[in-house]
Write an enzyme that holds these catalytic residues in place. Structure first.
Site, short mmCIF file in Angstrom:
data_model
loop_
_atom_site.label_atom_id
_atom_site.label_comp_id
_atom_site.label_asym_id
_atom_site.label_seq_id
_atom_site.Cartn_x
_atom_site.Cartn_y
_atom_site.Cartn_z
N ASP A 8 0.86 -1.17 0.00
CA ASP A 8 0.00 0.00 0.00
C ASP A 8 0.90 1.23 0.00
OD1 ASP A 8 -2.70 1.31 2.05
OD2 ASP A 8 -2.29 1.41 -0.08
N ASP A 18 -3.04 8.09 -2.22
CA ASP A 18 -4.38 8.64 -2.27
C ASP A 18 -4.74 9.21 -0.91
OD1 ASP A 18 -4.36 6.17 -0.99
OD2 ASP A 18 -6.48 5.82 -1.42
N ASP A 32 -8.01 -7.86 0.80
CA ASP A 32 -7.08 -7.94 1.93
C ASP A 32 -7.85 -7.56 3.18
OD1 ASP A 32 -6.74 -4.75 1.69
OD2 ASP A 32 -5.88 -5.43 3.59
N CYS A 89 -12.35 -28.87 8.33
CA CYS A 89 -11.12 -28.14 7.98
C CYS A 89 -9.91 -29.06 7.90
CB CYS A 89 -10.87 -27.04 9.02
SG CYS A 89 -9.44 -26.02 8.63
N CYS A 108 -6.71 -27.83 7.79
CA CYS A 108 -5.50 -27.07 8.15
C CYS A 108 -4.71 -27.83 9.21
CB CYS A 108 -5.88 -25.68 8.66
SG CYS A 108 -6.36 -25.59 10.39
N CYS A 151 -6.46 -28.02 12.64
CA CYS A 151 -7.65 -28.89 12.75
C CYS A 151 -7.36 -30.34 12.36
CB CYS A 151 -8.75 -28.36 11.83
SG CYS A 151 -9.41 -26.78 12.39
N HIS A 205 -5.18 -21.45 11.37
CA HIS A 205 -6.54 -21.87 11.03
C HIS A 205 -7.31 -20.76 10.32
CE1 HIS A 205 -10.54 -23.49 11.09
NE2 HIS A 205 -10.95 -22.35 11.65
C1 LIG Z 1 -9.32 -1.94 6.99
N1 LIG Z 1 -10.03 -1.09 6.11
C2 LIG Z 1 -9.38 -0.42 5.12
N2 LIG Z 1 -9.97 0.53 4.37
C3 LIG Z 1 -8.99 1.00 3.56
C4 LIG Z 1 -9.02 2.05 2.63
C5 LIG Z 1 -7.83 2.39 1.97
C6 LIG Z 1 -7.79 3.49 1.02
O1 LIG Z 1 -8.81 4.16 0.73
N3 LIG Z 1 -6.60 3.79 0.44
C7 LIG Z 1 -5.46 3.09 0.74
N4 LIG Z 1 -4.31 3.45 0.12
N5 LIG Z 1 -5.44 2.03 1.59
C8 LIG Z 1 -6.62 1.67 2.22
C9 LIG Z 1 -6.62 0.57 3.12
C10 LIG Z 1 -5.37 -0.33 3.25
C11 LIG Z 1 -4.72 -0.27 4.50
C12 LIG Z 1 -3.34 -0.94 4.50
O2 LIG Z 1 -3.07 -1.04 5.88
C13 LIG Z 1 -2.78 -2.37 6.26
O3 LIG Z 1 -3.91 -3.05 6.72
C14 LIG Z 1 -4.42 -2.49 7.91
C15 LIG Z 1 -2.33 -3.03 5.01
O4 LIG Z 1 -0.97 -2.77 4.83
C16 LIG Z 1 -0.25 -3.92 4.43
C17 LIG Z 1 -3.17 -2.36 3.93
O5 LIG Z 1 -2.44 -2.39 2.71
C18 LIG Z 1 -3.23 -2.67 1.57
C19 LIG Z 1 -7.80 0.29 3.81
N6 LIG Z 1 -8.07 -0.61 4.80
#
Ligand SMILES: CNc1nc2cc3c(=O)[nH]c(N)nc3c(CC[C@H]3O[C@@H](OC)[C@H](OC)[C@@H]3OC)c2[nH]1
Length: 390
Positions: free
Chosen positions: A92, A146, A272, A310, A312, A315, A354
């Site tokens: 990210d 962003d 994710d 499961c 895994c 389990c 798990h």
């Molecule tokens: C939980 N809800 C959630 N809403 C999100 C919204 C956005 C967003 O609008 N823009 C960007 N750039 N990232 C977002 C992210 C990812 C968080 C990162 O933070 C980490 O997870 C917490 C992880 O880093 C390994 C992840 O990387 C993709 C969000 N996470």
């Protein structure tokens, strides 16, 4: 470099089966991507990730920039060499973490000024700096910088005007990210991120402008940020299938098992979420028939595994034969309850194996159902099973 092959589409929904070819390997979609924020998926050995079928994991620009820092990562040729993960990595841009710093940061058109939460250093993150960091990390998929538009501002729902201004800055930052990414000759893939808050018209404006930039892939951001579930579902029903069909679509930060199935039905290819790993560490386990809290006294003497279907390691043990298939090598709920009560390290480790296996296996079942043209039936069965209760 990225190639996305669309293999099949479900006639009864927006669900589709695809295959991503990236520099460090292929990824079958729909896919769940374990979160490895600081360069490790908490409590899980990389070999276990391979065993459970993880195809791509996440890293986080913000955290890795602060610690261990770019000089160290450069010395290992990037994140793959440092954390010894030889499959694809998505990073990210760092924006989301900077936003969660709250008062410690100042946002300008140029970028974000903030004090490092690690050592107080004055730092500056801009689209250009984020691209430079992610180029050093050499991740297969790079996210644009962003602004993740908050759902609420000082307790009030973010207005359409504020969401519009935020979304338009993210579009300008998408262009700056793309220019810098190209100037750096980064050989990987840059994804744009759709913003627009909870306003469909703004989401449409954002995705149209990003589609015109002809990026290799697109994410939907600005959800799973504290909004009510029905608001997230509304955006999930509006935006994903409007993105270019021949490009991968990534829904950021989502979600529960039910959210993943619904997201696939709406045309999402990549997910994710910290839920499987974070919930495992606080004793909440996902099973076929619902969630289970292993600390609950009712598990004190239970010889069954978390989930009888499961396979895994937790389990089904080394044999991998599920309890329902006669396997008796897995760990019992009684043992996991004991480990949790004693605060033993092995507790969260076995629970994480798990939960991650559950999420990865759910996506594997979805891919198989899409290949067999049986996604509608699977979707109905999963919904009924999960509602049964453990
Ligand atoms: C939980 N809800 C959630 N809403 C999100 C919204 C956005 C967003 O609008 N823009 C960007 N750039 N990232 C977002 C992210 C990812 C968080 C990162 O933070 C980490 O997870 C917490 C992880 O880093 C390994 C992840 O990387 C993709 C969000 N996470």
């Amino acid at each position: 470099m990225l190639q996305f092959d669309l293999l099949t589409t479900d006639p009864a929904s927006h669900a589709r089966r695809g295959r991503l070819t990236l520099r460090h390997g292929q990824v079958q979609t729909p896919i769940f991507m374990p979160v490895g924020t600081h360069g490790s998926v908490k409590g899980v050995l990389p070999r276990s990730l391979h065993e459970m079928g993880a195809q791509i994991i996440l890293g986080n620009t913000f955290h890795l920039w602060l610690r261990p820092g770019l000089a160290v990562l450069q010395g290992f040729g990037g994140l793959h060499g440092f954390e010894k993960w030889n499959k694809p990595i998505l990073t990210d841009s760092g924006g989301f973490q900077v936003w969660s710093l709250g008062a410690l940061r100042t946002i300008t058109e140029e970028g974000v000024h903030f004090a490092s939460p690690v050592n107080g250093d004055k730092l500056f993150l801009s689209p250009e700096v984020s691209m430079q960091i992610q180029t050093t990390l050499d991740s297969d998929i790079v996210m644009q910088l962003d602004e993740c538009t908050p759902y609420e501002t000082r307790g009030q729902r973010t207005t359409e005007r504020a969401a519009c201004q935020s979304m338009q800055m993210s579009l300008r930052w998408a262009k700056r990210s793309q220019d810098e990414f190209q100037r750096l000759n980064n050989p990987n893939a840059l994804f744009g991120i759709v913003q627009g808050g909870m306003y469909e018209n703004l989401r449409a404006e954002s995705l149209a402008a990003l589609a015109a930039m002809d990026l290799p892939g697109y994410a939907i951001g600005g959800v799973s940020v504290g909004e009510p579930k029905d608001e997230m579902l509304r955006i999930m029903a509006h935006t994903p299938h409007r993105l270019p069909a021949h490009k991968p679509r990534y829904l950021m930060g989502v979600g529960t098992p039910e959210d993943l199935v619904e997201g696939v039905a709406q045309g999402v290819d990549m997910f994710d979420c910290v839920m499987p790993t974070r919930n495992a560490r606080n004793g909440t386990l996902f099973t076929r028939f619902g969630d289970l809290k292993i600390r609950n006294a009712r598990h004190k003497t239970d010889p069954q595994p978390l989930d009888g279907s499961c396979t895994c390691y937790t389990c089904a043990g080394p044999s991998g034969v599920a309890w329902d298939q006669g396997g008796r090598d897995g760990f019992s709920r009684a043992y996991l309850h004991h480990l949790e009560r004693c605060g033993e390290m092995l507790g969260p480790m076995l629970s994480t194996v798990h939960n991650l296996h559950y999420y990865l296996n759910l996506m594997r079942e979805i891919r198989q159902a899409l290949d067999a043209g049986e996604f509608t039936q699977l979707r109905a069965r999963l919904k009924a099973d999960r509602a049964r209760g453990v």
